[in-house]
Design a protein around this motif. Structure first.
Motif, PDB file in Angstrom:
ATOM      1  N   SER A  48       0.829  -1.209   0.000  1.00 43.60           N
ATOM      2  CA  SER A  48       0.000   0.000   0.000  1.00 43.60           C
ATOM      3  C   SER A  48       0.862   1.258   0.000  1.00 43.60           C
ATOM      4  CB  SER A  48      -0.937   0.004   1.217  1.00 43.60           C
ATOM      5  OG  SER A  48      -0.213  -0.193   2.411  1.00 43.60           O
ATOM      6  N   THR A  49       2.151   1.095   0.136  1.00 49.53           N
ATOM      7  CA  THR A  49       3.116   2.193   0.015  1.00 49.53           C
ATOM      8  C   THR A  49       3.632   2.233  -1.420  1.00 49.53           C
ATOM      9  OG1 THR A  49       3.805   1.991   2.320  1.00 49.53           O
ATOM     10  CG2 THR A  49       5.339   3.071   0.823  1.00 49.53           C
ATOM     11  N   HIS A  50       3.709   3.428  -2.004  1.00 51.43           N
ATOM     12  CA  HIS A  50       4.149   3.570  -3.393  1.00 51.43           C
ATOM     13  C   HIS A  50       5.628   3.199  -3.548  1.00 51.43           C
ATOM     14  CE1 HIS A  50       4.479   5.194  -7.438  1.00 51.43           C
ATOM     15  NE2 HIS A  50       5.538   5.872  -7.052  1.00 51.43           N
ATOM     16  N   GLY A  51       5.920   2.364  -4.545  1.00 51.56           N
ATOM     17  CA  GLY A  51       7.299   2.118  -4.931  1.00 51.56           C
ATOM     18  C   GLY A  51       8.039   1.048  -4.156  1.00 51.56           C
ATOM     19  N   VAL A  52       7.315   0.169  -3.462  1.00 52.48           N
ATOM     20  CA  VAL A  52       7.988  -0.833  -2.628  1.00 52.48           C
ATOM     21  C   VAL A  52       8.835  -1.787  -3.463  1.00 52.48           C
ATOM     22  CG1 VAL A  52       7.569  -2.885  -1.209  1.00 52.48           C
ATOM     23  CG2 VAL A  52       6.412  -0.740  -0.676  1.00 52.48           C
ATOM     24  N   ILE A  53       8.292  -2.310  -4.542  1.00 53.40           N
ATOM     25  CA  ILE A  53       9.025  -3.296  -5.345  1.00 53.40           C
ATOM     26  C   ILE A  53      10.301  -2.685  -5.911  1.00 53.40           C
ATOM     27  CG2 ILE A  53       8.929  -4.763  -7.386  1.00 53.40           C
ATOM     28  CD1 ILE A  53       7.240  -5.752  -5.022  1.00 53.40           C
ATOM     29  N   GLU A  54      10.233  -1.430  -6.321  1.00 49.64           N
ATOM     30  CA  GLU A  54      11.416  -0.769  -6.887  1.00 49.64           C
ATOM     31  C   GLU A  54      12.453  -0.459  -5.812  1.00 49.64           C
ATOM     32  OE1 GLU A  54       7.961  -0.401  -9.414  1.00 49.64           O
ATOM     33  OE2 GLU A  54       8.265   0.187  -7.323  1.00 49.64           O
TER      34      GLU A  54
END
Length: 215
Positions: A48-54
């Motif tokens: 739900s936080t933006h950009g976790v995978i990156e």
């Protein structure tokens, strides 16, 4: 054949999962560093936080020898695969979806599916969950571990949702593998709070669960 992945030795030893939610994963690094300094080294980075995978590979490069970083709020098989490909040490879901559990098992990654009712939790456990996440734990209380182990004597449990520092000891004494904590542990760390206070809270929760585990 038992294909269930066991909880990591690190989680068995430290018994706390910190759940991180922020506007952007670029905010994570100083918080992760403060948690590690306080002895909380199993850290769930939520989708739900933006950009976790990156951001995950960068965080692993910096903190991977000192902590285990998992990915939470996984709700689809594609998210599960992406998280594992990015280096997630474990997966956490707020729901019980067997295709997500299957992917984690096939890749040899611990998985903690969420549920509340005996039916949901039993379904996750029999599908091969490492432990089931009782969510929201504040709805049932620590006695729920004993209640579940009546019909399901081998089930492993991690409570999440509304577990504060004051409640953590009861869950550990009841036999929970660990406690999962967000707001009560993180406090105002993502909104300009004193990061040293986060380290102090991490030290406190470790002291509480360590003492509870010895009783």
């Amino acid at each position: 054949m038992n294909r269930r992945s066991e909880p990591s030795a690190l989680l068995r030893q430290t018994r706390v999962v910190a759940v991180l939610r922020a506007k952007s994963a670029t905010e994570y690094a100083p918080v992760v560093e403060a948690l590690i300094a306080g002895g909380v080294v199993s850290i769930e980075l939520t989708l739900s936080t933006h950009g976790v995978i990156e951001e995950l590979p960068k965080l692993l490069q910096r903190f991977g020898t000192d902590a285990e970083l998992g990915v939470g709020t996984v709700t689809t098989p594609d998210q599960a695969s992406e998280a594992i490909d990015a280096g997630a040490a474990y997966l956490v879901t707020p729901i019980t979806e067997t295709p997500i559990i299957d992917i984690a098992i096939d890749r040899g990654v611990p998985v903690f599916p969420g549920g509340l009712t005996p039916t949901e939790l039993h379904r996750g456990w029999t599908a091969g969950a490492t432990a089931v996440k009782v969510f929201p734990a504040s709805m049932v209380g620590a006695k729920y571990v004993a209640d579940l182990r009546g019909p399901f004597p081998d089930i492993e449990v991690i409570p999440s949702g509304g577990v504060g520092i004051a409640e953590a000891a009861a869950w550990i004494r009841a036999g929970a593998v660990a406690v999962s904590m967000g707001g009560p542990l993180l406090g105002d760390a993502f909104s300009g709070g004193d990061i040293r206070e986060l380290t102090r809270r991490a030290e406190e929760i470790r002291r509480v669960v360590d003492e509870a585990a010895t009783l």
